[in-house]
Enzyme design. Structure first.
Site, PDB file in Angstrom:
ATOM      1  N   ALA A  39      26.953  42.895  26.159  1.00 16.54           N
ATOM      2  CA  ALA A  39      26.824  44.260  26.614  1.00 16.54           C
ATOM      3  C   ALA A  39      26.002  44.365  27.840  1.00 16.54           C
ATOM      4  O   ALA A  39      26.159  45.380  28.590  1.00 16.54           O
ATOM      5  CB  ALA A  39      26.533  45.115  25.412  1.00 16.54           C
ATOM      6  N   HIS A 276      47.811  37.363  36.713  1.00 11.33           N
ATOM      7  CA  HIS A 276      48.224  38.690  37.075  1.00 11.33           C
ATOM      8  C   HIS A 276      49.696  38.637  37.673  1.00 11.33           C
ATOM      9  O   HIS A 276      50.568  39.235  37.184  1.00 11.33           O
ATOM     10  CB  HIS A 276      47.466  39.353  38.111  1.00 11.33           C
ATOM     11  CG  HIS A 276      45.907  39.278  37.537  1.00 11.33           C
ATOM     12  ND1 HIS A 276      45.660  39.695  36.277  1.00 11.33           N
ATOM     13  CD2 HIS A 276      44.672  39.388  38.198  1.00 11.33           C
ATOM     14  CE1 HIS A 276      44.404  39.611  36.146  1.00 11.33           C
ATOM     15  NE2 HIS A 276      43.826  39.691  37.366  1.00 11.33           N
ATOM     16  N   LYS A 362      42.175  35.927  49.541  1.00  8.42           N
ATOM     17  CA  LYS A 362      40.905  36.506  49.995  1.00  8.42           C
ATOM     18  C   LYS A 362      40.707  36.420  51.116  1.00  8.42           C
ATOM     19  O   LYS A 362      41.056  35.512  52.172  1.00  8.42           O
ATOM     20  CB  LYS A 362      39.836  35.899  49.020  1.00  8.42           C
ATOM     21  CG  LYS A 362      39.984  36.215  47.505  1.00  8.42           C
ATOM     22  CD  LYS A 362      38.641  35.532  46.855  1.00  8.42           C
ATOM     23  CE  LYS A 362      38.651  35.867  45.376  1.00  8.42           C
ATOM     24  NZ  LYS A 362      38.504  37.474  45.066  1.00  8.42           N
TER      25      LYS A 362
END
Length: 517
Positions: A39, A276, A362
């Site tokens: 978290a 992806h 990239k």
């Protein structure tokens, strides 16, 4: 505009309800505990908690039936975690008072538990907190719903899953459930992925495991099945007789930017292409499923992956942008590609001979993700249109979501001159006032509903790794070298040469410009 937006959202929700009926979706009642493990990390703060907040604002998470637990090793209080999250929920300084009030109400649903990822003590404390919440809601033991979101590195998945299984499961099955969401990367090659799947599979059944790939939650990716199977004019065209080649492209105009150490461990193929782009390929190439049930759809995706032929060296171009190794977290002799273009071939009746070009990189000259379907030349072309370019159907996934068809038209005037133009569906223009949900919102909601359609099944994961593992091992062993390219360029020139060899024809004199409102 606000009233119109509200009406549209109600209509969308009504359509969603009808779709849910078709998928045998049944609304569940009872308390829901969402546990975000990791978290205090970036993924949780930037993606998971904002997605949960947006679901809360839209009414999908009712405050009287849901509680959110953060779990991590960092020793902080409930209020400290809430303050860390708050800045990611209120990004606009001019946010309305209603928005700020919603943030405050949402954060009151968040409680923090500190503990390690490999000891019983922390997870016993977590189970105690969840159980106490369930008691306050008069929930019968075993009837509650527990969702564990692992916003963690894959290396700790096995130990965390063991702790959940041993300490935090529902004690009986009275209509409740326990579900686990795991983030990519799912391993680094076939062997490691299978090992990870086996370790988690020994603890949980496949219907309990949700391998999340956020690209499957993107609006235009989710539109692919509707486009293909709900529109008559696409059905006869979607095959090798009409389509010359298909490109699936992911481009970023920035480099690793402080993530060099992490990225160098995986590279562009593991980070983007193997998951992806390959998921998008499956949806573009799959046959019509028997129904919209998740297993029927995932069955067809697996068939596509199993039909992909081995990748040939001469149909791969790798690149590494100049300056990548200047990052102090990247080894001086790194062989990791930051760019890759490759051609895949699907050996079946529909796609035999059609190149599927996957391209990701990239530090390039633009940022976008799109699917580009290029059709073959017009037979007996009396207008010589091939000099300008072929017909293309482009699905722009991000940014400026759109679908447009490039076609040849007569240029206005007295002469018979042809030009490239488009039929354009740009979402910001067509759906003004309708917010497009973030991918994580949609996928978390799917998890709560028990819909695994947009998650990766184990055999699907295995088939995907089988395609890329041989190439990845050669790169890891230094046998396949990336070519240098200048940041801000299109990548290595050899990549454009590969596209031409695959039959892609560049359009000249035409640029698609997103319409302005």
């Amino acid at each position: 505009m606000a009233d119109a937006s509200t009406w549209i959202m109600r209509k969308i929700d009504s359509f969603r309800s009808d779709s849910d009926k078709d998928l045998d979706f049944k609304p569940e009642i009872g308390c829901l505990s969402i546990v975000v493990l990791g978290a205090s990390g970036d993924l949780a703060k930037k993606k998971t908690f904002p997605a949960l907040f947006n679901l809360y604002r839209r009414g999908f998470l009712q405050s009287n039936e849901v509680h959110i637990f953060g779990y991590a090793r960092t020793k902080i209080s409930d209020e400290e975690l809430r303050n860390r999250i708050r800045g990611y929920l209120i990004k606009d300084k001019d946010a309305s008072s209603a928005h700020s009030e919603d943030v405050s109400k949402f954060l009151q649903l968040v409680k923090y538990v500190c503990g390690s990822y490999d000891s019983d003590e922390g997870f016993q404390s977590l189970d105690k907190e969840i159980s106490e919440y369930e008691v306050t809601k008069n929930s019968t033991e075993g009837s509650s719903r527990r969702l564990f979101y692992l916003a963690l590195p894959p290396s700790v998945y096995p130990s965390v899953c063991r702790m959940i299984k041993r300490n935090c499961m529902n004690k009986s099955d009275l209509g409740g459930w326990t579900r686990i969401v795991v983030e990519k990367p799912f391993g680094k090659d076939l062997e490691s992925a299978e090992k990870l799947s086996s370790q988690i599979g020994e603890l949980f059944e496949e219907p309990q495991i949700y391998r999340i790939d956020h690209y499957l939650g993107k609006e235009l990716v989710q539109n692919l099945l509707v486009l293909r199977f709900a529109n008559r004019f696409f059905l006869p065209l979607w095959n090798r007789d009409n389509i010359a080649n298909i490109q699936i492209v992911f481009r970023e105009d920035f480099g690793t930017e402080g993530r060099g150490g992490y990225f160098d461990e995986y590279g562009i193929i593991r980070d983007i292409i193997q998951n992806h782009l390959l998921q998008v390929l499956c949806l573009v190439a799959m046959e019509k499923p028997v129904s919209l049930k998740p297993e029927h759809i995932r069955d067809e995706k697996v068939k596509v992956l199993q039909s992909v032929l081995p990748i040939r060296d001469e149909e791969v171009v790798l690149g590494q942008y100049i300056g990548y190794r200047d990052d102090p977290t990247v080894p001086d002799n790194s062989n990791t590609p930051t760019f890759a273009t490759m051609v895949l071939h699907i050996h079946n009746e529909r796609w035999e001979g059609v190149p599927f070009i996957l391209k990701a990189g990239k530090a390039l000259n633009s940022r976008k993700a799109e699917i580009r379907i290029q059709f073959k030349d017009v037979p007996g072309d009396i207008f010589k249109c091939h000099k300008q370019g072929r017909n293309e159907f482009v699905i722009r996934l991000q940014p400026s979501e759109a679908m447009y068809m490039k076609l040849t038209v007569k240029q206005p005037g007295l002469d018979m001159q042809t030009a490239q133009s488009e039929l354009d569906l740009s979402y910001k223009q067509r759906y003004q006032g309708v917010p497009i949900p973030e991918a994580y919102e949609r996928l978390i909601l799917d998890t709560i509903r028990g819909d695994q359609q947009h998650f990766v099944r184990r055999d699907e994961l295995k088939a995907a790794w089988e395609i890329f593992t041989p190439l990845l091992h050669r790169i890891d062993d230094g046998e396949f070298k990336p070519l240098p390219y200048t940041p801000g360029s299109r990548g290595p020139a050899e990549a454009d040469e590969l596209l031409a060899q695959a039959g892609y024809m560049q359009t000249h004199g035409y640029i698609w410009i997103p319409p302005t409102l």
